[in-house]
Structure formats: structure tokens, C-alpha cells
Design a protein around this motif. Structure first.
Motif, PDB file in Angstrom:
ATOM      1  N   ILE A   1       0.867  -1.177   0.000  1.00  0.00           N
ATOM      2  CA  ILE A   1       0.000   0.000   0.000  1.00  0.00           C
ATOM      3  C   ILE A   1       0.899   1.221   0.000  1.00  0.00           C
ATOM      4  CG2 ILE A   1      -1.745   1.297   1.286  1.00  0.00           C
ATOM      5  CD1 ILE A   1      -2.362  -1.428   2.726  1.00  0.00           C
ATOM      6  N   VAL A   2       0.691   2.120  -0.958  1.00  0.00           N
ATOM      7  CA  VAL A   2       1.491   3.337  -1.040  1.00  0.00           C
ATOM      8  C   VAL A   2       0.526   4.511  -0.916  1.00  0.00           C
ATOM      9  CG1 VAL A   2       3.255   4.585  -2.322  1.00  0.00           C
ATOM     10  CG2 VAL A   2       3.020   2.101  -2.625  1.00  0.00           C
ATOM     11  N   GLU A   3       0.559   5.148   0.237  1.00  0.00           N
ATOM     12  CA  GLU A   3      -0.400   6.205   0.560  1.00  0.00           C
ATOM     13  C   GLU A   3       0.214   7.130   1.597  1.00  0.00           C
ATOM     14  OE1 GLU A   3      -3.046   8.703   0.788  1.00  0.00           O
ATOM     15  OE2 GLU A   3      -3.876   7.032  -0.360  1.00  0.00           O
ATOM     16  N   ASP A   4       0.190   8.436   1.346  1.00  0.00           N
ATOM     17  CA  ASP A   4       0.777   9.393   2.286  1.00  0.00           C
ATOM     18  C   ASP A   4      -0.193   9.839   3.375  1.00  0.00           C
ATOM     19  OD1 ASP A   4      -0.586  10.768   0.121  1.00  0.00           O
ATOM     20  OD2 ASP A   4       0.187  12.632   0.955  1.00  0.00           O
ATOM     21  N   ASN A   5      -1.474   9.757   3.136  1.00  0.00           N
ATOM     22  CA  ASN A   5      -2.468  10.218   4.090  1.00  0.00           C
ATOM     23  C   ASN A   5      -2.743   9.123   5.123  1.00  0.00           C
ATOM     24  OD1 ASN A   5      -5.389  10.401   5.057  1.00  0.00           O
ATOM     25  ND2 ASN A   5      -5.074  12.435   4.138  1.00  0.00           N
ATOM     26  N   VAL A   6      -2.521   9.436   6.398  1.00  0.00           N
ATOM     27  CA  VAL A   6      -2.647   8.447   7.472  1.00  0.00           C
ATOM     28  C   VAL A   6      -4.078   7.912   7.574  1.00  0.00           C
ATOM     29  CG1 VAL A   6      -2.414   8.054   9.958  1.00  0.00           C
ATOM     30  CG2 VAL A   6      -0.711   9.411   8.754  1.00  0.00           C
ATOM     31  N   VAL A   7      -5.070   8.775   7.416  1.00  0.00           N
ATOM     32  CA  VAL A   7      -6.462   8.328   7.477  1.00  0.00           C
ATOM     33  C   VAL A   7      -6.754   7.347   6.345  1.00  0.00           C
ATOM     34  CG1 VAL A   7      -8.888   9.047   7.358  1.00  0.00           C
ATOM     35  CG2 VAL A   7      -7.245  10.412   8.673  1.00  0.00           C
ATOM     36  N   ASN A   8      -6.311   7.663   5.145  1.00  0.00           N
ATOM     37  CA  ASN A   8      -6.516   6.754   4.014  1.00  0.00           C
ATOM     38  C   ASN A   8      -5.768   5.434   4.220  1.00  0.00           C
ATOM     39  OD1 ASN A   8      -8.111   8.677   2.819  1.00  0.00           O
ATOM     40  ND2 ASN A   8      -6.567   9.330   1.351  1.00  0.00           N
ATOM     41  N   GLN A   9      -4.568   5.492   4.807  1.00  0.00           N
ATOM     42  CA  GLN A   9      -3.831   4.267   5.135  1.00  0.00           C
ATOM     43  C   GLN A   9      -4.662   3.387   6.057  1.00  0.00           C
ATOM     44  OE1 GLN A   9      -0.116   5.308   6.988  1.00  0.00           O
ATOM     45  NE2 GLN A   9       0.816   6.044   5.087  1.00  0.00           N
ATOM     46  N   GLN A  10      -5.236   4.009   7.088  1.00  0.00           N
ATOM     47  CA  GLN A  10      -6.027   3.262   8.057  1.00  0.00           C
ATOM     48  C   GLN A  10      -7.255   2.626   7.416  1.00  0.00           C
ATOM     49  OE1 GLN A  10      -6.714   6.305  11.004  1.00  0.00           O
ATOM     50  NE2 GLN A  10      -4.801   5.867  12.080  1.00  0.00           N
ATOM     51  N   VAL A  11      -7.915   3.354   6.523  1.00  0.00           N
ATOM     52  CA  VAL A  11      -9.097   2.821   5.840  1.00  0.00           C
ATOM     53  C   VAL A  11      -8.725   1.596   5.011  1.00  0.00           C
ATOM     54  CG1 VAL A  11     -10.836   3.282   4.058  1.00  0.00           C
ATOM     55  CG2 VAL A  11     -10.362   5.000   5.804  1.00  0.00           C
ATOM     56  N   VAL A  12      -7.674   1.712   4.214  1.00  0.00           N
ATOM     57  CA  VAL A  12      -7.260   0.595   3.365  1.00  0.00           C
ATOM     58  C   VAL A  12      -6.809  -0.578   4.229  1.00  0.00           C
ATOM     59  CG1 VAL A  12      -5.608  -0.162   1.604  1.00  0.00           C
ATOM     60  CG2 VAL A  12      -6.663   2.086   1.434  1.00  0.00           C
ATOM     61  N   CYS A  13      -6.035  -0.304   5.259  1.00  0.00           N
ATOM     62  CA  CYS A  13      -5.544  -1.383   6.127  1.00  0.00           C
ATOM     63  C   CYS A  13      -6.691  -2.104   6.826  1.00  0.00           C
ATOM     64  CB  CYS A  13      -4.556  -0.831   7.154  1.00  0.00           C
ATOM     65  SG  CYS A  13      -2.991  -0.291   6.433  1.00  0.00           S
ATOM     66  N   ARG A  14      -7.663  -1.376   7.309  1.00  0.00           N
ATOM     67  CA  ARG A  14      -8.819  -2.013   7.963  1.00  0.00           C
ATOM     68  C   ARG A  14      -9.594  -2.873   6.973  1.00  0.00           C
ATOM     69  NH1 ARG A  14     -10.538   3.100  11.519  1.00  0.00           N
ATOM     70  NH2 ARG A  14      -9.003   2.796  13.162  1.00  0.00           N
ATOM     71  N   PHE A  15      -9.751  -2.381   5.781  1.00  0.00           N
ATOM     72  CA  PHE A  15     -10.440  -3.156   4.743  1.00  0.00           C
ATOM     73  C   PHE A  15      -9.692  -4.459   4.486  1.00  0.00           C
ATOM     74  CE2 PHE A  15     -11.086  -4.357   0.322  1.00  0.00           C
ATOM     75  CZ  PHE A  15     -12.462  -4.374   0.223  1.00  0.00           C
ATOM     76  N   LEU A  16      -8.377  -4.368   4.316  1.00  0.00           N
ATOM     77  CA  LEU A  16      -7.579  -5.569   4.041  1.00  0.00           C
ATOM     78  C   LEU A  16      -7.537  -6.500   5.245  1.00  0.00           C
ATOM     79  CD1 LEU A  16      -4.704  -3.946   1.970  1.00  0.00           C
ATOM     80  CD2 LEU A  16      -6.678  -5.234   1.115  1.00  0.00           C
ATOM     81  N   ASP A  17      -7.459  -5.929   6.453  1.00  0.00           N
ATOM     82  CA  ASP A  17      -7.499  -6.740   7.672  1.00  0.00           C
ATOM     83  C   ASP A  17      -8.797  -7.547   7.747  1.00  0.00           C
ATOM     84  OD1 ASP A  17      -5.017  -5.954   8.710  1.00  0.00           O
ATOM     85  OD2 ASP A  17      -5.892  -4.334   9.916  1.00  0.00           O
ATOM     86  N   LYS A  18      -9.895  -6.907   7.400  1.00  0.00           N
ATOM     87  CA  LYS A  18     -11.212  -7.538   7.459  1.00  0.00           C
ATOM     88  C   LYS A  18     -11.250  -8.819   6.635  1.00  0.00           C
ATOM     89  CE  LYS A  18     -16.095  -6.628   6.474  1.00  0.00           C
ATOM     90  NZ  LYS A  18     -17.069  -5.628   6.029  1.00  0.00           N
ATOM     91  N   TYR A  19     -10.541  -8.826   5.518  1.00  0.00           N
ATOM     92  CA  TYR A  19     -10.539  -9.982   4.636  1.00  0.00           C
ATOM     93  C   TYR A  19      -9.287 -10.846   4.773  1.00  0.00           C
ATOM     94  CZ  TYR A  19     -14.701  -7.920   2.765  1.00  0.00           C
ATOM     95  OH  TYR A  19     -15.958  -7.411   2.649  1.00  0.00           O
ATOM     96  N   GLY A  20      -8.442 -10.544   5.738  1.00  0.00           N
ATOM     97  CA  GLY A  20      -7.299 -11.384   6.044  1.00  0.00           C
ATOM     98  C   GLY A  20      -6.097 -11.256   5.134  1.00  0.00           C
ATOM     99  N   TYR A  21      -5.931 -10.128   4.478  1.00  0.00           N
ATOM    100  CA  TYR A  21      -4.798  -9.942   3.581  1.00  0.00           C
ATOM    101  C   TYR A  21      -3.579  -9.399   4.326  1.00  0.00           C
ATOM    102  CZ  TYR A  21      -8.114 -10.642  -0.147  1.00  0.00           C
ATOM    103  OH  TYR A  21      -9.065 -11.185  -0.966  1.00  0.00           O
ATOM    104  N   ALA A  22      -2.411  -9.848   3.939  1.00  0.00           N
ATOM    105  CA  ALA A  22      -1.155  -9.343   4.482  1.00  0.00           C
ATOM    106  C   ALA A  22      -0.721  -8.143   3.644  1.00  0.00           C
ATOM    107  CB  ALA A  22      -0.084 -10.428   4.434  1.00  0.00           C
TER     108      ALA A  22
END
Length: 152
Positions: free
Chosen positions: A64-85
Motif C-alpha cells: 500500500i502506497v499512501e501518504d495520508n494516514v487516514v486513508n492508510q487506516q481505511v485501506v488497512c482495515r479493509f484488508l485486515d477484514k478480509y485477512g490480507y497481508a
């Protein structure tokens, strides 16, 4: 020609048919990253083979390449939800460095377009040049943008 795939449904068809909206906060939960693409917990149990499985069989992480911390958190939570590393880079320069050192660990790159230090377009161009020089199969790079500026 840009080296980042657009977020249109045709570009996303490689990823199981889901779609990226124009905002990272609105990533579709309808299989943007299908487990059959070679990442996530179900990739080894899939009986059907997709081009991404064949190209990056050893790879297991999303960059994931993203400078905005809020956007990082959104993408990470989405990926966490589905079990992606995944791993996170905060700008294009960091992404190029991470990919250069660990390219075999990544199946796909989710790249923000506009970032400080080095934007997603330049980072993607450098990654493509490195892949070409090393005769590696190109990794899928999917563009992400919030379209937060009038110039976006």
C-alpha cells in the motif's frame, strides 16, 4: 502512457471483478481483491488459476502506497477484514525502495497518485524500469486517489 492502471472496472477485472471508487474511503467490499489472485488466506486452496497466481506465486503481500494516514487506516482495515497481508509505504520513494529490496514478497501494489517526495506516477515508472532491466514480470499496480483537489 501511465504505468498505473486506472481504477476503471476493466482494470479491476484482474482482481476478481470488484471496483475501486474514486476515494480510498469507499473501497468496494465486493471482492476488490479476490483470494484467487494469490494473496490472502485462501490463495493456496483455490482450484482455479488466475494470471496473478501464475505471475506471483511466492508473493503474499500487498504494498500500500499512501501518504495520508487516514486513508492508510481505511485501506488497512479493509484488508485486515478480509485477512490480507500488507505493508505500507508513505510515499513513492519509500515504495520504490521497498519494492526494490523485497519485490518477490508483493503480489500487487495499491498506489496513491499524488504524494510528496515522489508521486505514484514517477514511482510506477521507476518500478517498471527496474522490472524491465531485471526481466521480471510486471506487478499489477492499481491507482488510488481521493480526488480531494480541484486539479485531481
Amino acid at each position: 502512457e501511465n504505468n498505473i492502471s486506472s481504477s476503471s472496472s476493466s482494470s479491476i477485472s484482474l482482481l476478481g471483478g470488484g471496483g475501486l471508487s474514486s476515494s480510498t474511503a469507499a473501497l468496494s467490499s465486493s471482492s476488490v481483491l479476490s483470494p484467487t489472485v494469490g494473496v490472502g488466506p485462501s490463495s493456496s486452496s483455490s482450484s482455479s488459476s488466475t494470471p496473478l497466481e501464475t505471475l506471483h506465486e511466492e508473493a503474499s503481500k500487498i504494498l500500500i502506497v499512501e501518504d495520508n494516514v487516514v486513508n492508510q487506516q481505511v485501506v488497512c482495515r479493509f484488508l485486515d477484514k478480509y485477512g490480507y497481508a500488507y505493508e505500507v509505504a508513505s510515499d513513492g520513494r519509500e515504495a520504490v525502495d521497498m519494492y526494490s529490496k523485497r519485490h518477490c514478497f508483493y503480489s500487487i501494489i495499491l498506489m496513491d497518485c499524488q504524494m510528496p517526495n515522489m508521486d505514484g506516477y514517477e514511482a510506477s515508472t521507476i518500478i517498471r524500469e527496474q522490472e524491465k532491466a531485471a526481466h521480471r514480470t510486471p506487478i499489477p499496480i492499481i491507482a488510488m486517489t481521493a480526488y480531494a483537489q480541484d486539479t485531481d
